[in-house]
Structures are given as structure tokens and as C-alpha cells.
Design an enzyme around this catalytic site. Sequence first.
Site, PDB file in Angstrom:
ATOM      1  N   GLU A  49       0.834  -1.195   0.000  1.00  0.00           N
ATOM      2  CA  GLU A  49       0.000   0.000   0.000  1.00  0.00           C
ATOM      3  C   GLU A  49       0.872   1.250   0.000  1.00  0.00           C
ATOM      4  O   GLU A  49       1.831   1.351   0.768  1.00  0.00           O
ATOM      5  CB  GLU A  49      -0.899  -0.031   1.241  1.00  0.00           C
ATOM      6  CG  GLU A  49      -1.925   1.075   1.303  1.00  0.00           C
ATOM      7  CD  GLU A  49      -2.889   0.880   2.472  1.00  0.00           C
ATOM      8  OE1 GLU A  49      -3.927   1.554   2.486  1.00  0.00           O
ATOM      9  OE2 GLU A  49      -2.602   0.050   3.361  1.00  0.00           O
ATOM     10  N   LYS A 119      -9.422   3.099  -2.673  1.00  0.00           N
ATOM     11  CA  LYS A 119      -9.769   2.346  -1.461  1.00  0.00           C
ATOM     12  C   LYS A 119     -11.139   2.785  -0.960  1.00  0.00           C
ATOM     13  O   LYS A 119     -11.462   3.980  -0.956  1.00  0.00           O
ATOM     14  CB  LYS A 119      -8.701   2.591  -0.396  1.00  0.00           C
ATOM     15  CG  LYS A 119      -8.769   1.691   0.815  1.00  0.00           C
ATOM     16  CD  LYS A 119      -7.543   1.938   1.708  1.00  0.00           C
ATOM     17  CE  LYS A 119      -7.535   1.030   2.927  1.00  0.00           C
ATOM     18  NZ  LYS A 119      -6.312   1.242   3.758  1.00  0.00           N
ATOM     19  N   CYS A 183      -5.562  -3.303   2.121  1.00  0.00           N
ATOM     20  CA  CYS A 183      -5.392  -3.439   3.570  1.00  0.00           C
ATOM     21  C   CYS A 183      -6.682  -3.553   4.358  1.00  0.00           C
ATOM     22  O   CYS A 183      -7.245  -4.618   4.521  1.00  0.00           O
ATOM     23  CB  CYS A 183      -4.535  -2.274   4.087  1.00  0.00           C
ATOM     24  SG  CYS A 183      -3.838  -2.593   5.730  1.00  0.00           S
ATOM     25  N   PRO A 369      22.358   3.515  28.731  1.00  0.00           N
ATOM     26  CA  PRO A 369      22.628   3.388  30.169  1.00  0.00           C
ATOM     27  C   PRO A 369      22.205   1.989  30.620  1.00  0.00           C
ATOM     28  O   PRO A 369      21.019   1.669  30.618  1.00  0.00           O
ATOM     29  CB  PRO A 369      21.750   4.468  30.799  1.00  0.00           C
ATOM     30  CG  PRO A 369      21.425   5.418  29.684  1.00  0.00           C
ATOM     31  CD  PRO A 369      21.359   4.552  28.457  1.00  0.00           C
ATOM     32  N   LEU A 370      23.160   1.151  30.965  1.00  0.00           N
ATOM     33  CA  LEU A 370      22.911  -0.261  31.265  1.00  0.00           C
ATOM     34  C   LEU A 370      22.994  -0.480  32.773  1.00  0.00           C
ATOM     35  O   LEU A 370      24.073  -0.460  33.356  1.00  0.00           O
ATOM     36  CB  LEU A 370      23.936  -1.136  30.537  1.00  0.00           C
ATOM     37  CG  LEU A 370      23.796  -2.653  30.651  1.00  0.00           C
ATOM     38  CD1 LEU A 370      22.436  -3.126  30.162  1.00  0.00           C
ATOM     39  CD2 LEU A 370      24.915  -3.350  29.871  1.00  0.00           C
ATOM     40  N   SER A 371      21.841  -0.684  33.400  1.00  0.00           N
ATOM     41  CA  SER A 371      21.776  -0.767  34.864  1.00  0.00           C
ATOM     42  C   SER A 371      21.992  -2.166  35.409  1.00  0.00           C
ATOM     43  O   SER A 371      22.189  -2.340  36.607  1.00  0.00           O
ATOM     44  CB  SER A 371      20.407  -0.259  35.340  1.00  0.00           C
ATOM     45  OG  SER A 371      19.388  -1.184  34.982  1.00  0.00           O
ATOM     46  N   GLY A 372      21.907  -3.169  34.546  1.00  0.00           N
ATOM     47  CA  GLY A 372      21.966  -4.536  35.022  1.00  0.00           C
ATOM     48  C   GLY A 372      20.609  -5.097  35.388  1.00  0.00           C
ATOM     49  O   GLY A 372      20.498  -6.245  35.827  1.00  0.00           O
ATOM     50  N   GLY A 373      19.545  -4.288  35.206  1.00  0.00           N
ATOM     51  CA  GLY A 373      18.182  -4.737  35.449  1.00  0.00           C
ATOM     52  C   GLY A 373      17.548  -5.298  34.190  1.00  0.00           C
ATOM     53  O   GLY A 373      18.132  -5.269  33.100  1.00  0.00           O
ATOM     54  N   ALA A 374      16.308  -5.784  34.315  1.00  0.00           N
ATOM     55  CA  ALA A 374      15.647  -6.474  33.209  1.00  0.00           C
ATOM     56  C   ALA A 374      15.369  -5.546  32.027  1.00  0.00           C
ATOM     57  O   ALA A 374      15.505  -5.957  30.866  1.00  0.00           O
ATOM     58  CB  ALA A 374      14.352  -7.110  33.695  1.00  0.00           C
ATOM     59  N   ASP A 375      14.972  -4.301  32.288  1.00  0.00           N
ATOM     60  CA  ASP A 375      14.567  -3.422  31.192  1.00  0.00           C
ATOM     61  C   ASP A 375      15.740  -3.010  30.311  1.00  0.00           C
ATOM     62  O   ASP A 375      15.714  -3.193  29.087  1.00  0.00           O
ATOM     63  CB  ASP A 375      13.858  -2.184  31.751  1.00  0.00           C
ATOM     64  CG  ASP A 375      12.522  -2.519  32.372  1.00  0.00           C
ATOM     65  OD1 ASP A 375      11.940  -3.552  32.003  1.00  0.00           O
ATOM     66  OD2 ASP A 375      12.063  -1.758  33.246  1.00  0.00           O
ATOM     67  N   SER A 376      16.784  -2.438  30.908  1.00  0.00           N
ATOM     68  CA  SER A 376      17.927  -2.023  30.088  1.00  0.00           C
ATOM     69  C   SER A 376      18.633  -3.235  29.481  1.00  0.00           C
ATOM     70  O   SER A 376      19.166  -3.155  28.367  1.00  0.00           O
ATOM     71  CB  SER A 376      18.909  -1.183  30.913  1.00  0.00           C
ATOM     72  OG  SER A 376      19.441  -1.919  31.988  1.00  0.00           O
TER      73      SER A 376
END
Length: 729
Positions: A49, A119, A183, A369-376
Site C-alpha cells: 500500500e 480504497k 489493507c 545506560p545499562l543498569s543490570g536490570g531487566a529493562d535495560s
Amino acid sequence: MKHKRGNLITVATCNLNQWALDFDGNVKRILKSCQEARAMGATYRLGPELEICGYGCEDHFLESDTFLHCWESLEELFDKGATDNDLLCDFGMPILYAGARYNCRVICLNKKILLIRPKTAMADNGNYRESRYFTAYQRPCEPSHEQFQLPDFFAKKFGQKFAPFGLGFLQCADGTTIGCESCEELWTPKASHIDMALQGVEIIGNGSGSHHELRKLDARLGLMINATHKCGGLYLYANQRGCDGGRLYYDGCSMIVCNGKVLAQAKQFDVEEVQTIAATVDLDDVRSYRASIPSFGIQAAKARQSSVCQPIMCDAELGIFKTNRSTYPSPTEEIKLKIHSPEEECCLGPACWLWDFLRRSGAAGFFLPLSGGADSSSVAMIVGAMTIMVTKAAKKDPEGHVASECRKVCHKEQTDPLWVPSSATEFANYIFHTAYMGTENSSKATESRAKRLSDAIGSYHYSIKIDMAVSAMVKIFSITTGKVPNFSLRGGTISEDLALQNIQARIRMVTAYLFAQLLPWVRGRSGFLLVLGSANVDEGLRGYMTKYDCSSADLNPIGAISKGDLKRMLLWGATEYKYEVLKDIVMAPPTAELRPLSNNENGNEEHSQNDVEDMGMTYEELGYFGRLRKIARCGPVSMFRKLCASWHHLTPTDVALKVKRFFYFYSINRHKMCTITPAYHAEAYSPDDNRFDLRQFLYNTKWSRQFRSIDEIVADMEFEDTDTSKRES
């Protein structure tokens, strides 16, 4: 001499990674798909489309320039032979006709436009706003074709002044009939393909601009399979695949289906820009299938009496012919559908989306920014998956487009024209930068996990202490006001405690942008880095984030993915990519690490601050609230009623308290969604205020009428329970 056997025909469709307003690039990709279709022996090629301009032009559709450049692009496609040698091409582009803008299919053959088909049903739900840009075409009272006058420069060059405009289908010289829909028309209660099938149209093409959403593909595939299972016919589906400039990732998966059987399927997630698929079908199978259904014949006979689509006769012969030196191809056999698991979807979709942003933005890489938690860690894993996909494609074809883009991003195109990364970790070290930004409140456990994950992926990593910056900001405040704020653990008020937590979070955001701007310079390179955010959909919904902290970034790959899905994705990634540390990250309790460690804690242990305790609700509960609020369209009262019916483990009073708590925090924090980082759209209950979840951001947070109604219902329910108990006694 040529001989025709039966009614064999080879048809093709494609995934295209189009980019809104990239007219030159879009033409190249369309032309490549036409060339690939022709090489596969196809005589019919279907495209997505609005492929000529890109689906996501949005308010640029209001500009006359967009329409002009589309006609210029069609002219270029004709000039470069896209429709030559009897290749019937179905292109998608906007058309301005009689003062109205239409989203159209333009069917062309040998440099001639055979039909412009507008359409009839606009997509206006969720992320779609088609009625803002286009008019839904209304069928005229009498079945007929209007005549569209082609632009003067186009008419003079190709010798065609008018083209049929309206609802119709092609009747080819060899008896083949071809129609099209767009579509949304597939999803409507009375889909266009039903009328066409009843009028004898054998081949129906659907050019689509359908974006990825978790667990959505099943529904889309089911509609196509059921359409041809019920009505018979050969159905082709084309889709964009990739990011065309916004929050959406169009997830390809173009298909060819015949009589309810899937004959070909393109990839849903990939870094290649063009993928063309083809299938060979005997149209006698379609005719026989339909004729075997008595009810189809009855309805087809009635449909001819009130026909809304008129045939357009054309000289094309699309069937397969055999010369003395060639052989007939065999009809394509049914294949097994490939459907990704939700864990794969959560990873692969955002990974491809990030690759498109990286190469098209001109950035030198990412900073996280890598915190060591699940999200980052989820974001880091997604970037890791991206490097694996790109490296694999680049090594497969060192002279191909992916390899070329890889060299451009790594600034290798001048020094080594055939360079490709030897491994995904080598590529990651070029483009992926991570930093653990710790304070005196951080634990060694999270710092260790961040370092181990960066090592596994191959990112360029720092471990940074930001205590000096935090102390400096607090000192500025203290000198100015004469007051020294304290954490609640040390006797401070809630306001003091929150302020001290937030300043740590906000300094991380400032630090991230400083490093993103200067790290290429530090490494002797040029350019800038895109900062990646890592707030999940549930935290955005609850408002459990600091405004202008590390949730504020350039892009957020997980902003519309739930915590539960992210954890399942991490476990999948630990096995799929051998990132073993992800298992430890999933098992660790979620924590912001913004308050001081308690007296009986040391830095080597997990932090005692817990996200679930801070929020006052679990991530699983947030998922329920989010789906009911957005997908089920519930306000406080209807949400309470539904949860009372399903949460049997809680009393009505407890359910009422949870619902009230959710709506209170949702409403006081809604303003945070106005400045939310552009996030990959993945979840149907995303609270993204900018494009998807359109609601106010200043609420009466008391919800007086709503909460009073809940209290009255609770009182009635408790009275009924008490009365029932008395009667039973």
C-alpha cells in the site's frame, strides 16, 4: 510456435522496506521487486500500500508535492521498464481526483495504466488516521467507470490521456480475471474480495501497510486463509517491512494463498530491503473449487444481478506458454506457515526497527545506560540480536545492500570497500556503547550483571560513578535555600526522599547525552550516538518513572512491551544467543537502586528497594489494568465490574482499592506520557500519548463520580453477601 497448457499462471508479491518521502529510494526498491518477479517467471506483480511514497507520510499527504513526486516516480518506473515484457504491475500510490484525495491501486502493463482503483474503507483505529488524509471512495449509483485525466507531462510522454477510475477488475484476453483491494478492506465485515469472488474474479491482490503488534499475525493470516477457503480464489498479500520513519514497524509476511492453502510466505522480520516471493497456480483449480460449492453458485448468480464492479477488457495474456525449448513449471505445493513466538517477536521486531533508524539517521551507533536490570538488559539484548542479524546478512553477501550499509555505519566504505564484520561482537564494538552509572546507592550485583552482559554482546562499556554530580546538585540547592534534604531512611520527608531519588535519575540522563555526543570523538571517530531508553509499557502506564531520566532518550525499543513479555524474551535470548547472564537478570528482584542501602546491607547483595513495593501493584496486575483500560475500553467502574468477575481471590473491597489506586496514579502521572520517548509500537494497550493513546493529561485525580459509583457497588455486593449468609443460617 507457442503452446498453452491448461491455465497455469505465475504470480509474485513482495515485502518492501519503503521510507516515507524517499521517492528515489522507493523507486529503486520497487524496480528491484519487479525485476525479481520477472526473473521468477511471474506475469503479475503486487506491491504494498502506498509503496511509491511510503505509507507513513501522514500530513505530507496534504501537500500537493507528494502527489506530484508520485507521478514522477511512476514515470521513472515506466522509463526503467518495470512494466515491460507483459509484466502486470499493481502499484500503490495516492491520487488526487475531483477535489478529493484517494488511496489507490494503480494497475499498469507495458507503460500503460489499465485501472486506478481507490480504497473504499479507511483504517482509523489505533495508530491509523487514514480519514485525515484520504476519502473513502463511494460507489456511483450506476455501475460504471469514471475517467481520470492523467497529468499532462505523463500523458504526452506515454500517449495516454485518460485511465479508468473506480471499482473494477481486469478481464484479460486469455480469460484470467484480476481484481484488488487494500489493507483495511480485508478486515471489514463485508470485504471487497467477497463481491469480486462472486463476480468470478480469480486473482485478488491486497497491497497493505500493516504494522507489527504482538500476537497480531495470527489474525491477519487467518483472514486471508479463510477468505479463499470460503470463496476460493488466488489471493496475494503484499506489505511493507521495516521502519518508514515513525514508531511503527511494518512486519512484511507477504503471502500467496489459493483455495485456503498457503503457497508462499515472505519473512516477517529481516534486514533485507526487498524480498519477492512467487507461486505457480493452475486457475482451473480455482474454478473447480468454486463450482464444487453449491451455495457459492447460488450467491454468484444473484451477485451478477446487482454488480458493483465492472470488468475492464485488456489484451494481456498472463498464462504460461511453452516454447519448443522450455518446460512447464509445476504448480506450487502448499507450505507450512512460519509464525514466531511472542518472545521472538519482542526481540526481532525492535531489532530490525533499530537497524533502520541507525542506518537512515546517519548516526555512528547507540548509547545505552545499562543498569543490570531487566529493562535495560532487554534493550541491550535487542541490539545484540540486531548485530547478529546484520552481520549474518553482510557476510552472506559482502557486495549486497546490508553489507554496504554496515560499512557506512562503521565508516569503512572508504578504507575497505568489501569489509564486513567478522563477528557480531566485532560489529557491536563499533556501534554499541553502554555505561553502568552507579552511585553510593548501587549494588555490586547490578554492576557485575551489566559488565557481564556487555562482554557477551561486545559493546564498548564503561562503569561510571556519578556521585560527584549528584552531590554538586544537592549542594547548589543547600547553598541557595539553607536546607539539606534527606532520604526517609535518614529522617527525611517523602518529598525530600523523592527529590533525592529523582536527581540521581535525571543526572543519568544528562550524563548519557554527554557521553553519546563525545564517545565517537574519544574513539577517534566522527558522528553522534543515538541514546536508547528502557522504560517498559507497564511503568509508562503507571507513571513509575522519573520525568527526564533515562526513560528520556532518542528511541525506546521496549516502550510498548510488558514486563512479563520482556522477562520471557530474556530467557529465550539466554538460550538463543548464549547470553547466559540474562538468566541471572531475570531472577533478580526489580529495583531502581535510588535509596541508600539499609544498615544491614552491603554493596555485594541485592538492593532492598523493590519496584513492586514502590508501585503498590504487581506487573501482572498492571497488565490487566492496561488491557482493560485501552483494549476493552473500560473506565474505573466497568474495570471494577470486570475484575470482580475474574479476580475471585480478592473481595470486592480489595478489588475496589486496587482499581482506585491504579487510576489515581495513572491520572497524576499521565503528563509524563506527553514527553515520552518515541517507542517501538508492540502492544495494543500502549499509553503512548503522541500517536496512539489519545487522552487528556490534566485529570481530576479524585475521580469523584467514578469512585463513588464503585463504593456504592461494593456496598450493594457486601449487603447481598451478608443477606445471603443470614438466610442460609
